[in-house]
Write a protein that holds these residues in place. Structure first.
Motif, mmCIF file in Angstrom:
data_model
loop_
_atom_site.group_PDB
_atom_site.id
_atom_site.type_symbol
_atom_site.label_atom_id
_atom_site.label_comp_id
_atom_site.label_asym_id
_atom_site.label_seq_id
_atom_site.Cartn_x
_atom_site.Cartn_y
_atom_site.Cartn_z
ATOM 1 N N THR A 7 1.101 -1.179 0.050
ATOM 2 C CA THR A 7 0.113 -0.151 0.103
ATOM 3 C C THR A 7 0.934 1.290 -0.195
ATOM 4 O O THR A 7 0.226 2.342 -0.292
ATOM 5 C CB THR A 7 -1.092 0.103 1.318
ATOM 6 O OG1 THR A 7 -0.032 0.015 2.284
ATOM 7 C CG2 THR A 7 -2.184 -1.080 1.312
ATOM 8 N N THR A 8 2.265 1.078 0.139
ATOM 9 C CA THR A 8 3.103 2.197 0.398
ATOM 10 C C THR A 8 3.798 2.744 -0.977
ATOM 11 O O THR A 8 4.150 3.639 -1.235
ATOM 12 C CB THR A 8 4.139 2.002 1.446
ATOM 13 O OG1 THR A 8 4.542 0.856 1.294
ATOM 14 C CG2 THR A 8 3.581 2.267 2.543
ATOM 15 N N ARG A 13 0.398 2.254 -6.376
ATOM 16 C CA ARG A 13 -0.742 2.880 -6.084
ATOM 17 C C ARG A 13 -1.287 3.532 -7.684
ATOM 18 O O ARG A 13 -2.343 3.747 -7.725
ATOM 19 C CB ARG A 13 -0.499 4.137 -5.186
ATOM 20 C CG ARG A 13 -1.659 5.006 -5.003
ATOM 21 C CD ARG A 13 -1.022 6.148 -4.111
ATOM 22 N NE ARG A 13 -2.107 6.980 -3.411
ATOM 23 C CZ ARG A 13 -2.133 8.051 -2.956
ATOM 24 N NH1 ARG A 13 -0.986 8.576 -2.830
ATOM 25 N NH2 ARG A 13 -3.219 8.549 -2.437
ATOM 26 N N ARG A 14 -0.258 3.739 -8.468
ATOM 27 C CA ARG A 14 -0.548 4.218 -9.970
ATOM 28 C C ARG A 14 -1.623 3.203 -10.610
ATOM 29 O O ARG A 14 -2.431 3.833 -11.267
ATOM 30 C CB ARG A 14 0.610 4.617 -10.708
ATOM 31 C CG ARG A 14 1.741 3.551 -10.966
ATOM 32 C CD ARG A 14 2.683 3.674 -12.061
ATOM 33 N NE ARG A 14 3.715 4.676 -11.564
ATOM 34 C CZ ARG A 14 4.835 5.109 -12.285
ATOM 35 N NH1 ARG A 14 4.998 4.298 -13.484
ATOM 36 N NH2 ARG A 14 5.839 5.822 -12.037
ATOM 37 N N ARG A 16 -3.512 1.094 -8.997
ATOM 38 C CA ARG A 16 -4.670 1.003 -8.485
ATOM 39 C C ARG A 16 -5.688 2.222 -8.978
ATOM 40 O O ARG A 16 -6.635 2.097 -9.040
ATOM 41 C CB ARG A 16 -4.591 1.183 -6.840
ATOM 42 C CG ARG A 16 -3.781 -0.343 -6.358
ATOM 43 C CD ARG A 16 -3.475 -0.236 -5.050
ATOM 44 N NE ARG A 16 -4.903 -0.214 -3.904
ATOM 45 C CZ ARG A 16 -4.825 0.032 -2.773
ATOM 46 N NH1 ARG A 16 -3.744 0.665 -2.147
ATOM 47 N NH2 ARG A 16 -5.928 -0.110 -2.058
ATOM 48 N N LEU A 17 -4.978 3.440 -9.076
ATOM 49 C CA LEU A 17 -5.850 4.568 -9.394
ATOM 50 C C LEU A 17 -5.934 4.624 -10.902
ATOM 51 O O LEU A 17 -7.086 4.843 -11.209
ATOM 52 C CB LEU A 17 -4.732 6.009 -9.061
ATOM 53 C CG LEU A 17 -4.681 6.192 -7.641
ATOM 54 C CD1 LEU A 17 -3.906 7.239 -7.480
ATOM 55 C CD2 LEU A 17 -6.090 6.411 -6.926
ATOM 56 N N ASN A 33 -2.275 -7.179 -0.799
ATOM 57 C CA ASN A 33 -1.268 -6.582 -0.047
ATOM 58 C C ASN A 33 -0.280 -7.371 0.343
ATOM 59 O O ASN A 33 -0.412 -8.122 1.289
ATOM 60 C CB ASN A 33 -2.529 -5.717 0.930
ATOM 61 C CG ASN A 33 -1.316 -4.800 1.796
ATOM 62 O OD1 ASN A 33 -0.189 -4.524 1.365
ATOM 63 N ND2 ASN A 33 -2.213 -4.143 2.678
ATOM 64 N N CYS A 156 1.275 10.031 -7.670
ATOM 65 C CA CYS A 156 1.600 9.132 -6.987
ATOM 66 C C CYS A 156 3.147 9.114 -6.480
ATOM 67 O O CYS A 156 3.397 9.214 -5.164
ATOM 68 C CB CYS A 156 1.510 7.536 -7.513
ATOM 69 S SG CYS A 156 -0.233 7.096 -7.767
ATOM 70 N N TRP A 160 3.931 10.524 -2.636
ATOM 71 C CA TRP A 160 5.088 9.672 -1.789
ATOM 72 C C TRP A 160 6.151 10.277 -1.230
ATOM 73 O O TRP A 160 6.532 9.930 -0.367
ATOM 74 C CB TRP A 160 5.141 8.250 -2.798
ATOM 75 C CG TRP A 160 6.130 7.419 -2.418
ATOM 76 C CD1 TRP A 160 6.200 6.336 -1.298
ATOM 77 C CD2 TRP A 160 7.649 7.311 -2.771
ATOM 78 N NE1 TRP A 160 7.214 5.493 -1.234
ATOM 79 C CE2 TRP A 160 8.356 6.200 -2.089
ATOM 80 C CE3 TRP A 160 8.536 7.945 -3.562
ATOM 81 C CZ2 TRP A 160 9.528 5.790 -2.423
ATOM 82 C CZ3 TRP A 160 9.655 7.520 -3.996
ATOM 83 C CH2 TRP A 160 10.259 6.367 -3.324
ATOM 84 N N THR A 191 -6.232 5.175 -1.296
ATOM 85 C CA THR A 191 -5.012 4.317 -1.761
ATOM 86 C C THR A 191 -4.073 5.034 -1.129
ATOM 87 O O THR A 191 -2.599 5.208 -1.354
ATOM 88 C CB THR A 191 -4.819 4.383 -3.144
ATOM 89 O OG1 THR A 191 -4.951 5.722 -3.458
ATOM 90 C CG2 THR A 191 -5.857 3.419 -3.762
ATOM 91 N N ASP A 192 -4.293 6.063 -0.121
ATOM 92 C CA ASP A 192 -3.415 6.958 0.659
ATOM 93 C C ASP A 192 -2.473 6.052 1.513
ATOM 94 O O ASP A 192 -2.590 5.084 2.157
ATOM 95 C CB ASP A 192 -4.006 7.785 1.630
ATOM 96 C CG ASP A 192 -3.196 9.135 2.096
ATOM 97 O OD1 ASP A 192 -1.708 8.681 2.122
ATOM 98 O OD2 ASP A 192 -3.415 10.005 2.377
ATOM 99 N N PRO A 193 -0.774 6.223 1.190
ATOM 100 C CA PRO A 193 0.072 5.260 1.947
ATOM 101 C C PRO A 193 0.444 5.640 3.357
ATOM 102 O O PRO A 193 0.692 4.719 3.985
ATOM 103 C CB PRO A 193 1.464 5.565 1.034
ATOM 104 C CG PRO A 193 1.163 6.984 0.654
ATOM 105 C CD PRO A 193 -0.316 6.922 0.403
#
Ligand SMILES: N[C@@H](CCC(=O)N[C@@H](CS)C(=O)NCC(=O)O)C(=O)O
Length: 194
Positions: A7-8, A13-14, A16-17, A33, A156, A160, A191-193
Motif C-alpha cells: 500500500t506504500t 498505487r498508480r 490502483r488509481l 497487499n 503518486c 509519496w 490508496t493513501d500510503p
C-alpha cells in the motif's frame, strides 16, 4: 485478475488509481497487499516474481511484472488508447525520478546519509532535480491538467515523496497546485500510503 503490491509503493498505487479511473472495482480485480520485507511476503514474492519488485499482476495464465507493462496490458484489455511516444517519454521522466528516489530511500534504510558527497548519491539527487524541473514546466504548460495515466503517475510520485520526506518540494509551486487538484479524484483517500 489479481494485483499484488504494497500500500506504500507509488508504482502500485498508480495501477490502483488507473484501474479506478477505468471504473474498475473490487468486483473486477483483487488487490493482494504484500509486505515485501516480511518473511511471508518475501516468500510469496520470490515464488511469483523474479524481479522481486511490486507491482505484479496475474490474469488467468498471464503474469506481468512491471507497472509499465501492466498499464499497457490494462489499456489493451479495456480498449483504451495506448500511450503515445511523447507520453512514453514523460513516463520515463517520472520513472527515472521515482527509481532514483526508491534507491535513495533504500540507501537511507541501509544506514547511509544520502546527502553525502558520494558519486552514487550525487547521481540520484542530480537526476531527481533535473527531471523534477522539466516535469514542473510540463505542469505549468497544462500537460497534467486532465486526470490520465501520466497525471496519476506524477501524483503518486509526488505524494509519496511528501509522505517519505525524500525531497524538498517547497519551491515547486506548480506541483503544489497539481497535488491539490489531484486530491479530488476517486480512490485517492483509499490508496493513501499514510
Ligand atoms: N519498474 C518497476 C519499479 C517497481 C519498484 O521499484 N517497486 C519498488 C516498490 S516502490 C520495489 O518493489 N522495491 C523493492 C526492491 O527494490 O527491492 C515498475 O514500474 O513496476
Amino acid at each position: 485478475m489479481k494485483l499484488y503490491g504494497s500500500t506504500t509503493s507509488p508504482y502500485v498505487r498508480r495501477i490502483r488509481l488507473y484501474l479506478a479511473s477505468l471504473h474498475k472495482t473490487a468486483q473486477d480485480y483483487q488487490f493482494v497487499n504484500l509486505d515485501i520485507f516480511s518473511k511471508q511476503g518475501r516468500e510469496q514474492l520470490k515464488k511469483d516474481n523474479p524481479t522481486l519488485k511490486v507491482p505484479y499482476l496475474t490474469d488467468g495464465n498471464i503474469q506481468l511484472f512491471d507497472s509499465r507493462i501492466i498499464q499497457r496490458y490494462l489499456a489493451e484489455k479495456y480498449q483504451k488508447a495506448p500511450l503515445t511516444w511523447p507520453q512514453e517519454n514523460i513516463l520515463t521522466l517520472i520513472d527515472a525520478a521515482n527509481d532514483s528516489l526508491v534507491s535513495l530511500l533504500l540507501s537511507q534504510r541501509s544506514g547511509f546519509n544520502t546527502q553525502q558527497d558520494i558519486l552514487f548519491f550525487n547521481l540520484q539527487n542530480e537526476r531527481v532535480t533535473s527531471t523534477f524541473n522539466v516535469l514542473e514546466q510540463y505542469v505549468e504548460q497544462g500537460v497534467f491538467d486532465k486526470w490520465h495515466y501520466l497525471s496519476i503517475c506524477l501524483f503518486c510520485l509526488l505524494d509519496w515523496v511528501a509522505f517519505r520526506q525524500l525531497y524538498d518540494l517547497s519551491s515547486y509551486t506548480h506541483f503544489a497546485r497539481f497535488i491539490e487538484q489531484a486530491k479530488t479524484h476517486n480512490m485517492i483517500d483509499e490508496t493513501d500510503p499514510r
